[in-house]
Design a protein around this motif. Structure first.
Motif, PDB file in Angstrom:
ATOM      1  N   GLU A  34      10.447 -19.390 -15.640  1.00  0.00           N
ATOM      2  CA  GLU A  34      11.157 -18.317 -14.937  1.00  0.00           C
ATOM      3  C   GLU A  34      12.656 -18.464 -15.154  1.00  0.00           C
ATOM      4  O   GLU A  34      13.358 -17.489 -15.402  1.00  0.00           O
ATOM      5  CB  GLU A  34      10.824 -18.345 -13.446  1.00  0.00           C
ATOM      6  CG  GLU A  34      11.453 -17.228 -12.665  1.00  0.00           C
ATOM      7  CD  GLU A  34      10.978 -15.854 -13.076  1.00  0.00           C
ATOM      8  OE1 GLU A  34      11.782 -14.902 -12.951  1.00  0.00           O
ATOM      9  OE2 GLU A  34       9.835 -15.700 -13.521  1.00  0.00           O
ATOM     10  N   GLY A  35      13.157 -19.694 -15.091  1.00  0.00           N
ATOM     11  CA  GLY A  35      14.576 -19.934 -15.326  1.00  0.00           C
ATOM     12  C   GLY A  35      14.993 -19.548 -16.729  1.00  0.00           C
ATOM     13  O   GLY A  35      16.056 -18.971 -16.945  1.00  0.00           O
ATOM     14  N   ARG A  47      13.493 -17.268 -18.614  1.00  0.00           N
ATOM     15  CA  ARG A  47      13.472 -15.797 -18.703  1.00  0.00           C
ATOM     16  C   ARG A  47      14.724 -15.207 -18.078  1.00  0.00           C
ATOM     17  O   ARG A  47      15.334 -14.298 -18.632  1.00  0.00           O
ATOM     18  CB  ARG A  47      12.229 -15.234 -18.005  1.00  0.00           C
ATOM     19  CG  ARG A  47      10.980 -15.260 -18.848  1.00  0.00           C
ATOM     20  CD  ARG A  47       9.886 -14.407 -18.238  1.00  0.00           C
ATOM     21  NE  ARG A  47       9.411 -14.917 -16.976  1.00  0.00           N
ATOM     22  CZ  ARG A  47       8.483 -15.851 -16.833  1.00  0.00           C
ATOM     23  NH1 ARG A  47       7.922 -16.386 -17.890  1.00  0.00           N
ATOM     24  NH2 ARG A  47       8.107 -16.247 -15.641  1.00  0.00           N
ATOM     25  N   GLU A  48      15.100 -15.729 -16.920  1.00  0.00           N
ATOM     26  CA  GLU A  48      16.313 -15.234 -16.263  1.00  0.00           C
ATOM     27  C   GLU A  48      17.541 -15.511 -17.116  1.00  0.00           C
ATOM     28  O   GLU A  48      18.421 -14.663 -17.228  1.00  0.00           O
ATOM     29  CB  GLU A  48      16.459 -15.881 -14.884  1.00  0.00           C
ATOM     30  CG  GLU A  48      15.457 -15.389 -13.877  1.00  0.00           C
ATOM     31  CD  GLU A  48      15.540 -16.149 -12.560  1.00  0.00           C
ATOM     32  OE1 GLU A  48      16.405 -17.039 -12.421  1.00  0.00           O
ATOM     33  OE2 GLU A  48      14.725 -15.844 -11.680  1.00  0.00           O
ATOM     34  N   GLY A  49      17.583 -16.681 -17.728  1.00  0.00           N
ATOM     35  CA  GLY A  49      18.713 -17.031 -18.584  1.00  0.00           C
ATOM     36  C   GLY A  49      18.810 -16.132 -19.798  1.00  0.00           C
ATOM     37  O   GLY A  49      19.898 -15.699 -20.180  1.00  0.00           O
ATOM     38  N   ALA A  55      17.583 -13.074 -20.048  1.00  0.00           N
ATOM     39  CA  ALA A  55      17.957 -11.730 -19.585  1.00  0.00           C
ATOM     40  C   ALA A  55      19.448 -11.668 -19.288  1.00  0.00           C
ATOM     41  O   ALA A  55      20.121 -10.690 -19.644  1.00  0.00           O
ATOM     42  CB  ALA A  55      17.151 -11.353 -18.344  1.00  0.00           C
ATOM     43  N   GLU A  56      19.976 -12.711 -18.663  1.00  0.00           N
ATOM     44  CA  GLU A  56      21.404 -12.741 -18.368  1.00  0.00           C
ATOM     45  C   GLU A  56      22.219 -12.780 -19.659  1.00  0.00           C
ATOM     46  O   GLU A  56      23.234 -12.106 -19.789  1.00  0.00           O
ATOM     47  CB  GLU A  56      21.732 -13.962 -17.504  1.00  0.00           C
ATOM     48  CG  GLU A  56      23.156 -13.999 -17.046  1.00  0.00           C
ATOM     49  CD  GLU A  56      23.432 -15.168 -16.114  1.00  0.00           C
ATOM     50  OE1 GLU A  56      24.532 -15.744 -16.219  1.00  0.00           O
ATOM     51  OE2 GLU A  56      22.558 -15.503 -15.299  1.00  0.00           O
TER      52      GLU A  56
END
Length: 104
Positions: free
Chosen positions: A52-53, A55-57, A59-60
């Motif tokens: 999840e981290g 994926r968030e990274g 996307a950011e």
């Protein structure tokens, strides 16, 4: 009231007030199969958290890259409409981005 608080937050399953909870926690803390099951659950939780981290990274990172591209295109004199088309953003998103980035 204080005694109840301590019982609710105890770490030793033998001190737990509710039989069902005491039995379940004892299994996961004391029985080899339970300990292994809990370890696997925690490893899976860790894997999901890391994924999840990531994926968030990503996307950011994509958002930051898109914003840098929009700024560069605008500096080259490109219209909001063309920037929206090139970056696959709506016109309102592009206008909103530049409105937020205006110096106060």
């Amino acid at each position: 009231m204080k005694a109840l608080f301590l019982r609710v937050h105890c770490t030793n399953p033998d001190d737990m007030f509710y039989d069902e909870l005491r039995e379940a926690v004892s299994y996961f803390k004391k029985e080899p199969k339970g300990v292994n099951a809990m370890c696997e659950i925690m490893r899976e939780f860790e894997r999901k958290s890391k994924n999840e981290g990531r994926r968030e990274g990503r996307a950011e990172g994509r958002a930051q890259e898109r914003e840098a591209i929009m700024r560069n295109l605008r500096e080259e004199g490109m219209s909001y409409e063309k920037i929206a088309r090139i970056t696959n953003q709506s016109l309102s998103q592009v206008k909103s981005f530049f409105k937020m980035k205006q110096p106060a």
